[in-house]
Design a protein around this motif. Structure first.
Motif, PDB file in Angstrom:
ATOM      1  N   PRO A  40       0.813  -1.225   0.000  1.00 28.85           N
ATOM      2  CA  PRO A  40       0.000   0.000   0.000  1.00 28.85           C
ATOM      3  C   PRO A  40       0.849   1.279   0.000  1.00 28.85           C
ATOM      4  CG  PRO A  40      -0.853  -1.558   1.614  1.00 28.85           C
ATOM      5  CD  PRO A  40       0.463  -2.086   1.136  1.00 28.85           C
ATOM      6  N   GLU A  41       1.925   1.296   0.779  1.00 25.64           N
ATOM      7  CA  GLU A  41       2.786   2.471   0.827  1.00 25.64           C
ATOM      8  C   GLU A  41       3.512   2.677  -0.498  1.00 25.64           C
ATOM      9  OE1 GLU A  41       2.814   0.048   3.125  1.00 25.64           O
ATOM     10  OE2 GLU A  41       2.143   1.034   4.954  1.00 25.64           O
ATOM     11  N   THR A  42       3.950   1.582  -1.100  1.00 29.20           N
ATOM     12  CA  THR A  42       4.632   1.670  -2.387  1.00 29.20           C
ATOM     13  C   THR A  42       3.685   2.210  -3.450  1.00 29.20           C
ATOM     14  OG1 THR A  42       6.066  -0.179  -1.788  1.00 29.20           O
ATOM     15  CG2 THR A  42       5.902   0.357  -4.139  1.00 29.20           C
ATOM     16  N   GLN A  43       2.451   1.731  -3.472  1.00 31.33           N
ATOM     17  CA  GLN A  43       1.474   2.213  -4.451  1.00 31.33           C
ATOM     18  C   GLN A  43       1.165   3.691  -4.231  1.00 31.33           C
ATOM     19  OE1 GLN A  43       0.194   0.330  -7.132  1.00 31.33           O
ATOM     20  NE2 GLN A  43      -0.178   2.449  -7.722  1.00 31.33           N
ATOM     21  N   GLU A  44       1.072   4.103  -2.969  1.00 30.41           N
ATOM     22  CA  GLU A  44       0.831   5.513  -2.656  1.00 30.41           C
ATOM     23  C   GLU A  44       1.957   6.391  -3.211  1.00 30.41           C
ATOM     24  OE1 GLU A  44       0.430   8.411   1.255  1.00 30.41           O
ATOM     25  OE2 GLU A  44       0.267   6.251   1.507  1.00 30.41           O
ATOM     26  N   TYR A  48       1.645   9.196  -6.136  1.00 25.38           N
ATOM     27  CA  TYR A  48       2.076  10.569  -5.866  1.00 25.38           C
ATOM     28  C   TYR A  48       3.057  11.042  -6.941  1.00 25.38           C
ATOM     29  CZ  TYR A  48       4.334  14.526  -3.630  1.00 25.38           C
ATOM     30  OH  TYR A  48       4.847  15.775  -3.371  1.00 25.38           O
ATOM     31  N   CYS A  49       4.026  10.199  -7.258  1.00 26.96           N
ATOM     32  CA  CYS A  49       5.022  10.570  -8.269  1.00 26.96           C
ATOM     33  C   CYS A  49       4.372  10.772  -9.636  1.00 26.96           C
ATOM     34  CB  CYS A  49       6.114   9.512  -8.347  1.00 26.96           C
ATOM     35  SG  CYS A  49       7.181   9.474  -6.889  1.00 26.96           S
ATOM     36  N   ASN A  52       2.454  14.080  -9.708  1.00 20.46           N
ATOM     37  CA  ASN A  52       3.315  15.259  -9.662  1.00 20.46           C
ATOM     38  C   ASN A  52       4.442  15.234 -10.686  1.00 20.46           C
ATOM     39  OD1 ASN A  52       2.339  16.899  -7.211  1.00 20.46           O
ATOM     40  ND2 ASN A  52       2.346  14.787  -6.494  1.00 20.46           N
ATOM     41  N   GLN A  53       4.370  14.299 -11.623  1.00 13.89           N
ATOM     42  CA  GLN A  53       5.356  14.156 -12.700  1.00 13.89           C
ATOM     43  C   GLN A  53       6.786  14.087 -12.169  1.00 13.89           C
ATOM     44  OE1 GLN A  53       4.489  17.297 -15.525  1.00 13.89           O
ATOM     45  NE2 GLN A  53       2.677  16.226 -16.253  1.00 13.89           N
ATOM     46  N   ILE A  54       6.972  13.237 -11.165  1.00 14.41           N
ATOM     47  CA  ILE A  54       8.296  12.980 -10.599  1.00 14.41           C
ATOM     48  C   ILE A  54       8.768  11.646 -11.169  1.00 14.41           C
ATOM     49  CG2 ILE A  54       9.611  12.558  -8.492  1.00 14.41           C
ATOM     50  CD1 ILE A  54       7.410  14.192  -7.020  1.00 14.41           C
ATOM     51  N   TYR A  55       9.846  11.681 -11.903  1.00 12.45           N
ATOM     52  CA  TYR A  55      10.336  10.484 -12.571  1.00 12.45           C
ATOM     53  C   TYR A  55      11.761  10.165 -12.124  1.00 12.45           C
ATOM     54  CZ  TYR A  55       6.430  11.879 -15.487  1.00 12.45           C
ATOM     55  OH  TYR A  55       5.194  12.265 -15.923  1.00 12.45           O
TER      56      TYR A  55
END
Length: 89
Positions: A40-44, A48-49, A52-55
């Motif tokens: 669940p934390e990994t999916q969150e 989020y990334c 927010n277009q964080i790659y």
């Protein structure tokens, strides 16, 4: 970057981390750590990334370049995470 956060996820080899406290203090950067989360934390984090277009910064390598890439990792010369193009195996 002023007023930022640096979060280390997971544990480094031997549990040791070396940071420059003056650089963090001067730039008002918060350093914190976290053990690897569950699904669940990994999916969150992935959601989020994506939102927010964080790659990630990566370098795609061929399978026959693995040994050289590993040498760079060990010698702290790697600039990006390596991703092996499995079509080259």
């Amino acid at each position: 970057m002023l007023d930022g956060s640096y979060t280390q996820v997971g544990m480094p080899a031997k549990g040791e981390v070396t940071i420059n406290n003056f650089a963090f203090n001067r730039n008002r950067v918060n350093y914190n750590t976290s053990l690897v989360g569950g699904i669940p934390e990994t999916q969150e984090l992935i959601d989020y990334c994506a939102k927010n277009q964080i790659y990630p910064a990566i370098q795609v390598i061929r399978a026959n370049e693995v040994n050289e890439a590993w040498r760079k990792v060990v010698n702290k010369e790697a600039r990006y995470r390596y991703v092996i193009d499995t079509a080259t195996i």
